[in-house]
Write an enzyme that holds these catalytic residues in place. Structure first.
Site, PDB file in Angstrom:
ATOM      1  N   CYS A   1      14.916 -31.243  -9.998  1.00 34.62           N
ATOM      2  CA  CYS A   1      15.296 -29.890 -10.406  1.00 34.62           C
ATOM      3  C   CYS A   1      16.769 -29.984 -10.775  1.00 34.62           C
ATOM      4  O   CYS A   1      17.613 -30.085  -9.886  1.00 34.62           O
ATOM      5  CB  CYS A   1      15.079 -28.888  -9.282  1.00 34.62           C
ATOM      6  SG  CYS A   1      15.806 -27.268  -9.622  1.00 34.62           S
TER       7      CYS A   1
ATOM      8  N   CYS B   1      18.885 -26.429  -9.788  1.00 39.29           N
ATOM      9  CA  CYS B   1      19.183 -26.156  -8.370  1.00 39.29           C
ATOM     10  C   CYS B   1      18.555 -27.280  -7.572  1.00 39.29           C
ATOM     11  O   CYS B   1      18.949 -28.420  -7.785  1.00 39.29           O
ATOM     12  CB  CYS B   1      18.762 -24.753  -7.942  1.00 39.29           C
ATOM     13  SG  CYS B   1      17.175 -24.144  -8.518  1.00 39.29           S
ATOM     14  N   SER B   2      17.604 -27.010  -6.700  1.00 36.90           N
ATOM     15  CA  SER B   2      16.971 -28.104  -5.959  1.00 36.90           C
ATOM     16  C   SER B   2      15.539 -27.737  -5.618  1.00 36.90           C
ATOM     17  O   SER B   2      15.066 -28.000  -4.514  1.00 36.90           O
ATOM     18  CB  SER B   2      17.747 -28.412  -4.684  1.00 36.90           C
ATOM     19  OG  SER B   2      19.075 -28.790  -4.985  1.00 36.90           O
ATOM     20  N   CYS B   3      14.829 -27.129  -6.585  1.00 36.78           N
ATOM     21  CA  CYS B   3      13.451 -26.702  -6.337  1.00 36.78           C
ATOM     22  C   CYS B   3      12.603 -27.890  -5.908  1.00 36.78           C
ATOM     23  O   CYS B   3      12.747 -28.996  -6.443  1.00 36.78           O
ATOM     24  CB  CYS B   3      12.867 -26.062  -7.593  1.00 36.78           C
ATOM     25  SG  CYS B   3      13.744 -24.560  -8.058  1.00 36.78           S
TER      26      CYS B   3
END
Lengths: 204, 232
Positions: A106, A109-111
């Site tokens: 991702c 962000c950090s999905c």
């Protein structure tokens, strides 16, 4: 341990103080409750982790019909094993083959697919990983110790919306006689992100 | 916004450092910061898009030098104040209090609410889908050639810089989802069709791309325009 700024022993970091400030103010206003936060944390510490994803992978390895459902409608197929929830509402599973290697990232962000893999490792959230997974996947995988053959096609999945991805790794050779449970124990988190392959069982 | 969070393709961050046997949380405060996401969102204090946009608006130096859960704290602070849940003054005073009285952090006021606890566990177990039914049919079908728009909004968007103005092919249609570009700004959910779009890595990175490699992004319809397949 990550650095949170230079605080002295005994003195809380800004992060600690800010967390406590937000929690205590929301508690005093009667907007949230302590037991609810305790319960959520406990869920992710005890119950929700990569073992869930490993069960899905092992089932797909032993049951071709399950695998076919998993690759067409992953959300429902994963729910068949009782696995679902926050950040797994819309799942897609992508299959590694001798010709194709998949990698999940991702960049914005950090999905990450929490119900199947738990909370992401720190490296998955770093600028180093997020910047290079899309532009230099081969070099990045080499750093993880995964050298892919030149003719293997790399597919990178950048989770830019609310669909979450998991990789179905290749079943390793030498596992023909293994039970579903034994197979699940071979499957690692990293293989389901796509930065590793599942290794064959160690010969004893 | 063209922020520091939009990291795809940037150079200079060095090798990926893997922490062996990494714990799920590195400190007690990280657990509380994590749990606060469920509690605040369940109470409608902000939505997921506002949460993400709050992180993007962090000071870029702080963004790059702070940890993941510090990003969460940064956006809680901003969203809770902007949405009128907390005042800047009371928050700053409380932070100063805890910096002066570290022991007080271990003796936070407690409040029990079994019904709220059940609601949060329900959220963990069931999730919260942003899929929405819309009457408008999808504009594109699988196999259609598209080109992404070249936009540079100052607000929230989920179209990364590296994928703007690029040609791709519709791989999958997911139905309509809440549109982050409006929802992050209190302009409504405005659900839009969302597609997985396949790009040749070469279209995006030119000659440095791996031959035959592909990149997939999940993109909302307003990010896409119809394109004619390129010959040759």
């Amino acid at each position: 341990m990550m650095g949170y700024g230079g605080h002295h022993p005994g003195q809380p970091s800004m992060a600690e103080a800010l967390t406590a400030a937000i929690e205590s103010l929301l508690i005093e206003k009667g907007l949230i409750s302590s037991d609810a936060i305790d319960a959520v944390v406990e869920k992710y510490e005890r119950d929700i982790g990569p073992l869930n994803g490993a069960r899905v992978v092992a089932r797909a390895w032993v049951d071709p019909e399950y695998k076919s459902r998993l690759l067409t409608d992953a959300t429902s197929a994963i729910a068949e094993l009782g696995i679902k929830g926050m950040q797994g509402e819309h799942m897609v599973v992508v299959e590694n083959t001798p010709e194709v290697h998949n990698l999940v990232v991702c960049t914005l962000c950090s999905c990450y697919p929490w119900p199947v893999l738990g909370l992401p490792p720190n490296w998955y959230k770093t600028p180093a990983y997020r910047s290079r997974a899309v532009s230099d996947p081969r070099g990045l995988l080499r750093e993880f110790g995964l050298e892919l053959d030149e003719n293997v096609q790399i597919r990178v999945w950048d989770s830019s919306a609310e669909i979450r991805y998991m990789v179905l790794p290749e079943r390793p050779a030498g596992t023909e006689g293994m039970t579903e449970e034994e197979l699940a124990s071979l499957v690692t988190r990293d293989a389901m992100i796509g930065v590793a392959k599942v290794r064959p069982p160690k010969k004893s | 916004m063209n922020g520091v969070h939009d990291l795809g393709g940037m150079h200079g961050f060095g090798p990926v450092v893997v922490e062996p046997d990494e714990p799920i949380f590195h400190a007690e405060w990280e657990k509380r910061a994590f749990g606060l996401l469920f509690a605040t969102m369940a109470k409608g204090m902000f939505n997921l898009d506002q949460f993400r946009h709050g992180i993007e608006r962090m000071d870029p130096v702080h963004y790059l030098s702070s940890s993941y859960y510090e990003h969460w704290l940064g956006t809680y602070e901003r969203c809770l104040v902007e949405n009128g849940i907390l005042t800047r003054g009371e928050l700053e005073a409380r932070v100063r209090h805890f910096l002066r009285e570290p022991d007080a952090i271990k003796r936070l006021p407690r409040r029990e609410d079994p019904a709220f606890k059940e609601a949060l566990l329900q959220l963990v177990a069931e999730g919260y889908s942003t899929h929405r039914e819309v009457s408008a049919p999808p504009k594109f079908k699988v196999g259609d050639h598209v080109v992404t728009v070249n936009i540079h909004p100052a607000g929230h968007t989920r179209l990364p810089r590296y994928a703007r103005g690029k040609r791709g092919v519709i791989e999958r249609w997911h139905g309509a989802f809440v549109f982050p570009d409006t929802n992050a700004h209190g302009l409504g959910e405005s659900p839009q069709h969302c597609y997985t779009v396949r790009f040749d890595a070469e279209e995006i990175w030119g000659r440095s791309a791996g031959k035959g490699d592909t990149i997939y992004l999940d993109l909302w319809e307003p990010y896409l325009e119809a394109a004619v397949p390129q010959g040759g």
